[in-house]
Design a protein around this motif. Structure first.
Motif, PDB file in Angstrom:
ATOM      1  N   VAL A 194       0.859  -1.208   0.000  1.00 43.99           N
ATOM      2  CA  VAL A 194       0.000   0.000   0.000  1.00 43.99           C
ATOM      3  C   VAL A 194       0.877   1.234   0.000  1.00 43.99           C
ATOM      4  N   SER A 195       0.512   2.178  -0.839  1.00 45.72           N
ATOM      5  CA  SER A 195       1.236   3.448  -0.889  1.00 45.72           C
ATOM      6  C   SER A 195       0.434   4.473  -0.084  1.00 45.72           C
ATOM      7  N   ARG A 196       1.037   5.653   0.075  1.00 44.80           N
ATOM      8  CA  ARG A 196       0.322   6.692   0.824  1.00 44.80           C
ATOM      9  C   ARG A 196      -0.938   7.128   0.089  1.00 44.80           C
ATOM     10  N   LYS A 197      -0.862   7.137  -1.237  1.00 48.67           N
ATOM     11  CA  LYS A 197      -2.050   7.536  -2.004  1.00 48.67           C
ATOM     12  C   LYS A 197      -3.172   6.507  -1.863  1.00 48.67           C
ATOM     13  N   ASP A 198      -2.803   5.215  -1.793  1.00 51.78           N
ATOM     14  CA  ASP A 198      -3.816   4.182  -1.566  1.00 51.78           C
ATOM     15  C   ASP A 198      -4.555   4.467  -0.256  1.00 51.78           C
ATOM     16  N   LEU A 199      -3.783   4.875   0.761  1.00 53.99           N
ATOM     17  CA  LEU A 199      -4.387   5.114   2.081  1.00 53.99           C
ATOM     18  C   LEU A 199      -5.270   6.359   2.047  1.00 53.99           C
ATOM     19  N   MET A 207      -5.089  -3.025  -0.766  1.00 57.10           N
ATOM     20  CA  MET A 207      -3.700  -3.088  -1.256  1.00 57.10           C
ATOM     21  C   MET A 207      -3.637  -3.472  -2.737  1.00 57.10           C
ATOM     22  N   THR A 208      -2.509  -3.138  -3.356  1.00 60.15           N
ATOM     23  CA  THR A 208      -2.171  -3.723  -4.666  1.00 60.15           C
ATOM     24  C   THR A 208      -1.619  -5.105  -4.333  1.00 60.15           C
ATOM     25  N   ARG A 209      -2.140  -6.128  -5.027  1.00 66.36           N
ATOM     26  CA  ARG A 209      -1.767  -7.463  -4.555  1.00 66.36           C
ATOM     27  C   ARG A 209      -0.913  -8.271  -5.518  1.00 66.36           C
ATOM     28  N   PRO A 244      -0.129 -11.256  -7.976  1.00 67.26           N
ATOM     29  CA  PRO A 244       1.263 -11.224  -8.476  1.00 67.26           C
ATOM     30  C   PRO A 244       1.642  -9.911  -9.155  1.00 67.26           C
ATOM     31  N   ASN A 245       0.897  -8.822  -8.880  1.00 63.80           N
ATOM     32  CA  ASN A 245       1.206  -7.566  -9.583  1.00 63.80           C
ATOM     33  C   ASN A 245       2.228  -6.696  -8.863  1.00 63.80           C
ATOM     34  N   ILE A 246       2.976  -7.291  -7.963  1.00 61.71           N
ATOM     35  CA  ILE A 246       3.953  -6.483  -7.226  1.00 61.71           C
ATOM     36  C   ILE A 246       5.318  -6.569  -7.913  1.00 61.71           C
ATOM     37  N   ALA A 247       5.910  -5.394  -8.138  1.00 62.72           N
ATOM     38  CA  ALA A 247       7.267  -5.355  -8.686  1.00 62.72           C
ATOM     39  C   ALA A 247       8.235  -5.542  -7.523  1.00 62.72           C
ATOM     40  N   THR A 248       9.089  -6.538  -7.631  1.00 67.83           N
ATOM     41  CA  THR A 248      10.036  -6.828  -6.547  1.00 67.83           C
ATOM     42  C   THR A 248      11.454  -6.817  -7.113  1.00 67.83           C
ATOM     43  N   GLN A 280       6.751   2.576 -12.519  1.00 64.91           N
ATOM     44  CA  GLN A 280       6.237   3.849 -11.975  1.00 64.91           C
ATOM     45  C   GLN A 280       5.805   3.722 -10.527  1.00 64.91           C
ATOM     46  N   VAL A 281       6.685   3.149  -9.728  1.00 66.13           N
ATOM     47  CA  VAL A 281       6.412   3.053  -8.286  1.00 66.13           C
ATOM     48  C   VAL A 281       7.574   3.675  -7.521  1.00 66.13           C
ATOM     49  N   ASP A 282       7.334   3.996  -6.245  1.00 65.77           N
ATOM     50  CA  ASP A 282       8.365   4.663  -5.448  1.00 65.77           C
ATOM     51  C   ASP A 282       9.285   3.681  -4.749  1.00 65.77           C
ATOM     52  N   SER A 283       8.823   2.452  -4.602  1.00 62.22           N
ATOM     53  CA  SER A 283       9.574   1.535  -3.762  1.00 62.22           C
ATOM     54  C   SER A 283       9.377   0.087  -4.194  1.00 62.22           C
ATOM     55  N   LEU A 284      10.439  -0.710  -4.041  1.00 64.96           N
ATOM     56  CA  LEU A 284      10.349  -2.140  -4.367  1.00 64.96           C
ATOM     57  C   LEU A 284      10.643  -2.940  -3.104  1.00 64.96           C
TER      58      LEU A 284
END
Ligand code: ADP
Length: 214
Positions: free
Chosen positions: A127-132, A151-153, A155-159, A177-181
């Protein structure tokens, strides 16, 4: 920490390299003669080129060419830095805790996002701050909404894996286009199951660039 050195050779230094490549081993006097300058005028260039490992100075023999790519590689240990060398401490929370509690954790730990794990502590979302913020628009009681619902779940998580290069991580941050992995280690016995062992964020990479410059 290891650093990046960007090496811009001067025209004179490039000329010296060409001469040594063609005539090695060659003395400083002969290099100076070819360039029609004094030996003293060349001293600093020869020091730079030997310190960079491009030339080797053999006493009583002269200068030999070692190789530019070799030297640049050695001077650019950033290339060898792995994600595990620079990753930060992740904020991980269980998927059944409330959105309200995740917001509190994010503030308390000054985190940019939270990685969500299941009952067996495997990564299942982000979850990002914008999600919250999005979840707090409307009349939901945030103490009653489990974070797993918003949450974004997988298998769509970039790791990214611990042994990956920083270039791989940066590329993934930019393309996804995400802030964190989440930095993960795959469970050897369970395909597709990952434990979160760190985080790699745009902030961490930006700080790294500053440290390298210093
Ligand atoms: P923000 O939403 O605060 O701008 P991000 O750009 O990191 O922060 O997140 C954008 C969206 O991508 C959010 O919906 C978030 O859940 C999702 N997200 C964040 N990190 C990841 C990730 N590593 N993999 C997949 N999705 C992510």
């Amino acid at each position: 920490m290891k650093g990046v050195v960007i090496i811009q050779l001067t025209k004179r230094q490039e000329e010296i390299i060409t001469i040594v490549k063609n005539q090695e081993p060659i003395t400083g006097e002969l290099i100076a003669e070819s360039l029609q300058v004094t030996r003293a005028a060349l001293r600093s260039d020869l020091v730079v080129l030997t310190m960079l490992g491009i030339l080797d100075a053999k006493p009583k023999v002269g200068y030999c060419y070692i190789g530019q790519s070799q030297a640049l590689k050695a001077a650019n240990p950033f290339q060898e830095t792995r994600v595990s060398d620079v990753m930060g401490v992740p904020l991980t929370v269980h998927q059944d805790i409330s959105v309200y509690d995740v917001i509190v954790h994010i503030f308390m730990e000054d985190a940019g996002c939270a990685f969500i794990v299941d009952e067996q502590d495997y990564l299942c979302g982000v979850v990002s701050r914008k999600d919250l913020l999005k979840a707090s628009i409307g009349s939901n009681d945030l103490t009653k909404v489990p974070v797993g619902m918003i949450m974004t779940r997988m298998p769509n998580i970039a790791t990214v894996e611990t042994g990956a290069s920083l270039f791989t991580a940066a590329e993934r941050l930019v393309t996804r286009q995400v802030d964190s992995l989440p930095v993960v280690q795959q469970d050897k016995s369970q395909a597709g199951k990952f434990k979160v062992v760190g985080k790699l964020s745009k902030t961490i990479l930006s700080k790294l660039f500053l440290e390298i410059r210093e």
